[in-house]
Write an enzyme that holds these catalytic residues in place. Structure first.
Site, PDB file in Angstrom:
ATOM      1  CB  THR A   1     -15.748 -51.915  33.943  1.00 44.07           C
ATOM      2  OG1 THR A   1     -14.519 -52.189  33.271  1.00 44.07           O
ATOM      3  CG2 THR A   1     -15.750 -50.460  34.419  1.00 44.07           C
TER       4      THR A   1
ATOM      5  CB  VAL B   1     -15.666 -56.842  29.396  1.00 49.53           C
ATOM      6  CG1 VAL B   1     -14.659 -57.528  28.480  1.00 49.53           C
ATOM      7  CG2 VAL B   1     -17.085 -57.112  28.916  1.00 49.53           C
ATOM      8  CB  CYS B   2     -12.114 -54.268  32.498  1.00 55.02           C
ATOM      9  SG  CYS B   2     -12.664 -53.142  31.198  1.00 55.02           S
ATOM     10  CB  SER B   3     -13.374 -56.837  36.724  1.00 55.39           C
ATOM     11  OG  SER B   3     -12.953 -55.537  37.056  1.00 55.39           O
TER      12      SER B   3
ATOM     13  CB  VAL C   1      -7.373 -57.664  34.443  1.00 58.22           C
ATOM     14  CG1 VAL C   1      -6.351 -57.900  35.542  1.00 58.22           C
ATOM     15  CG2 VAL C   1      -7.265 -56.226  33.933  1.00 58.22           C
TER      16      VAL C   1
END
Length: 168
Positions: free
Chosen positions: A58, A60-62, A66
């Site tokens: 997703t 923001v996550c990617s 992370v």
């Protein structure tokens, strides 16, 4: 329960789903076999960063969450952290593929699945859709030393590597 806070004990019997990284299964198209990861037991005598997010692959996550932990991993290790783990409600196959897509090898960062967001729900940190919210927890020998929940899904401050490092 309404979250965790510094001074709390990490809950007993926390189990995640996980596919360990192996050289022969290192390609993103290869498929490992999920195992139970007994976090309460594994982390009882370690210093741990657990950060959670709404989902693998997703925005923001990617793009930010992370990658920042990957980039700052040497600094985190220098502060005595034994385990860095990322958690999402996605199944272990998706989490394993996401770790491979990010070039993480040798279990440098554990990509753990919180099936049905069971753990996140148990601490009150899952959303109304049943996804893990964005949060970070630092443990030292089973005790919470830092815990923070982001105020919104796309907000990244309190669970960022930069902020968590300041609390080690």
């Amino acid at each position: 329960m309404s979250g965790l806070k510094a001074g709390d004990s990490f809950p007993a019997d926390v189990v995640f789903s996980y596919i360990p990284w192996t050289e022969e299964k290192g390609e993103i198209t290869s498929c490992g076999i999920p195992i139970n990861y007994y976090a309460s037991k594994e982390w009882a005598d370690k210093k741990v960063i657990l950060f959670a997010l709404p989902g693998a692959f997703t925005p923001v996550c990617s793009a930010r969450h992370v990658p920042e932990y990957i980039e700052r991993l040497p600094e985190i290790r220098a502060k005595g952290v034994d385990v860095v783990a990322v958690l999402a409600y996605n199944d272990a196959f998706v989490m394993s593929a996401w770790g491979k897509a990010n070039g993480v090898k040798n279990d440098d960062i554990l990509f753990l699945s919180d099936p049905e967001a069971k753990f996140s729900k148990s601490i009150g940190w899952a959303d109304e859709e049943g996804r893990t919210k964005r949060y970070a927890i630092v443990l030292d020998h089973g005790k919470v030393t830092y815990a923070a929940l982001e105020p919104a899904k796309n907000h990244l401050e309190f669970s960022s590597a930069e902020t968590v490092i300041k609390h080690l």
